[in-house]
Design a protein around this motif. Structure first.
Motif, mmCIF file in Angstrom:
data_model
loop_
_atom_site.group_PDB
_atom_site.id
_atom_site.type_symbol
_atom_site.label_atom_id
_atom_site.label_comp_id
_atom_site.label_asym_id
_atom_site.label_seq_id
_atom_site.Cartn_x
_atom_site.Cartn_y
_atom_site.Cartn_z
ATOM 1 N N GLU A 93 1.040 -1.126 0.003
ATOM 2 C CA GLU A 93 -0.055 -0.026 0.146
ATOM 3 C C GLU A 93 0.850 1.212 0.014
ATOM 4 O O GLU A 93 1.918 1.262 0.210
ATOM 5 C CB GLU A 93 -0.944 -0.082 1.412
ATOM 6 C CG GLU A 93 -1.899 -1.108 1.358
ATOM 7 C CD GLU A 93 -1.466 -2.134 2.427
ATOM 8 O OE1 GLU A 93 -2.440 -3.105 2.966
ATOM 9 O OE2 GLU A 93 -0.080 -2.383 2.535
ATOM 10 N N GLY A 153 0.395 6.041 -0.156
ATOM 11 C CA GLY A 153 -0.609 7.104 -0.293
ATOM 12 C C GLY A 153 -1.010 7.513 1.206
ATOM 13 O O GLY A 153 -1.750 8.706 1.114
ATOM 14 N N ARG A 178 -5.497 9.695 -1.582
ATOM 15 C CA ARG A 178 -5.649 8.649 -2.574
ATOM 16 C C ARG A 178 -4.795 7.562 -2.075
ATOM 17 O O ARG A 178 -3.455 7.705 -2.318
ATOM 18 C CB ARG A 178 -5.503 9.050 -4.002
ATOM 19 C CG ARG A 178 -5.716 7.908 -4.923
ATOM 20 C CD ARG A 178 -5.525 8.407 -6.467
ATOM 21 N NE ARG A 178 -6.222 7.356 -7.292
ATOM 22 C CZ ARG A 178 -5.328 7.107 -8.423
ATOM 23 N NH1 ARG A 178 -4.169 7.528 -8.742
ATOM 24 N NH2 ARG A 178 -5.953 6.459 -9.347
ATOM 25 N N SER A 181 -3.048 3.733 -2.706
ATOM 26 C CA SER A 181 -2.795 2.703 -3.775
ATOM 27 C C SER A 181 -2.525 1.243 -3.186
ATOM 28 O O SER A 181 -1.691 1.526 -2.047
ATOM 29 C CB SER A 181 -1.872 3.296 -4.955
ATOM 30 O OG SER A 181 -2.319 4.512 -5.381
ATOM 31 N N ARG A 214 -9.960 0.140 -9.848
ATOM 32 C CA ARG A 214 -9.044 -0.941 -9.966
ATOM 33 C C ARG A 214 -8.423 -0.633 -11.467
ATOM 34 O O ARG A 214 -9.033 -0.428 -12.247
ATOM 35 C CB ARG A 214 -9.721 -2.241 -9.792
ATOM 36 C CG ARG A 214 -10.530 -2.742 -10.404
ATOM 37 C CD ARG A 214 -11.448 -4.196 -10.074
ATOM 38 N NE ARG A 214 -10.537 -5.363 -10.292
ATOM 39 C CZ ARG A 214 -10.830 -6.525 -9.824
ATOM 40 N NH1 ARG A 214 -11.723 -6.637 -8.996
ATOM 41 N NH2 ARG A 214 -9.746 -7.369 -9.996
ATOM 42 N N THR A 233 -3.801 -3.358 -9.252
ATOM 43 C CA THR A 233 -3.778 -2.208 -8.446
ATOM 44 C C THR A 233 -5.161 -1.905 -8.197
ATOM 45 O O THR A 233 -6.125 -1.913 -8.989
ATOM 46 C CB THR A 233 -2.966 -1.269 -9.009
ATOM 47 O OG1 THR A 233 -1.624 -1.472 -9.183
ATOM 48 C CG2 THR A 233 -2.942 0.122 -8.041
ATOM 49 N N TYR A 256 -7.206 1.192 -5.881
ATOM 50 C CA TYR A 256 -7.286 2.451 -5.516
ATOM 51 C C TYR A 256 -8.318 2.890 -4.324
ATOM 52 O O TYR A 256 -9.646 2.450 -4.594
ATOM 53 C CB TYR A 256 -7.075 3.507 -6.448
ATOM 54 C CG TYR A 256 -6.145 3.324 -7.843
ATOM 55 C CD1 TYR A 256 -6.554 2.568 -8.665
ATOM 56 C CD2 TYR A 256 -4.672 3.916 -7.301
ATOM 57 C CE1 TYR A 256 -5.598 2.369 -9.552
ATOM 58 C CE2 TYR A 256 -3.843 3.577 -8.377
ATOM 59 C CZ TYR A 256 -4.306 2.603 -9.550
ATOM 60 O OH TYR A 256 -3.158 2.613 -10.349
ATOM 61 N N GLN A 270 -10.092 6.464 -3.392
ATOM 62 C CA GLN A 270 -9.994 7.988 -3.499
ATOM 63 C C GLN A 270 -10.875 8.278 -1.950
ATOM 64 O O GLN A 270 -11.881 8.117 -1.884
ATOM 65 C CB GLN A 270 -10.425 8.400 -4.530
ATOM 66 C CG GLN A 270 -10.655 9.921 -4.410
ATOM 67 C CD GLN A 270 -9.527 10.627 -4.451
ATOM 68 O OE1 GLN A 270 -8.524 10.178 -5.162
ATOM 69 N NE2 GLN A 270 -9.488 11.846 -3.653
ATOM 70 N N CYS A 330 -5.034 -3.199 2.469
ATOM 71 C CA CYS A 330 -5.852 -3.736 1.183
ATOM 72 C C CYS A 330 -5.867 -5.313 1.499
ATOM 73 O O CYS A 330 -4.959 -5.772 1.960
ATOM 74 C CB CYS A 330 -5.309 -3.360 0.010
ATOM 75 S SG CYS A 330 -3.583 -3.779 -0.463
#
Length: 120
Positions: A6, A8, A19, A21, A71, A77, A79, A81, A95
């Motif tokens: 991960e 961000g 955000r 990731s 995605r 990956t 994401y 937001q 994640c």
């Protein structure tokens, strides 16, 4: 071996945005559901958002209308937001992905987490 990393996270003021990731790497044939969880100090880990391989999404009630999940299958990956952040969003965010590594094996993999702190 599969790894999820991960990025961000950080410190943001209330009302701000971040955000996140999460990228998977390793021996990956395909990725199914991708999810974000969070865990605040003294609390249980909770599901924040999930996106399926069919791009169906669901969110925790506490983040609906403020968070968006997406995605990129080519990059393995996912994401998150996060807008209109509140102090109660402060937590370690993890994640999780359901990943096929062989023709007969699908397992859940977790990242190590990224800290999100919402404070003025």
């Amino acid at each position: 071996q599969v790894q999820l990393v991960e990025s961000g996270g950080g410190l943001v003021q209330p009302g701000g945005s971040l955000r996140l990731s999460c990228a998977a790497s390793g021996r990956i044939l395909s990725v199914y559901a991708m999810s974000w969880y969070r865990q605040a100090p003294g609390k249980q880990r909770e599901l924040v958002a999930q996106i399926t391989s069919a791009y169906s999404t669901n969110f925790a009630d506490s983040v609906k209308g403020r968070f968006t999940i997406s995605r990129d299958n080519a990059k393995f990956t996912v994401y998150l937001q996060m807008d209109s952040l509140k102090p109660e969003d402060t937590a370690v965010y993890f994640c999780k992905m359901s990943i096929r590594t062989t023709n007969s094996r699908v397992d859940d993999y977790w990242g190590r987490g990224t800290q999100v702190t919402v404070s003025s």
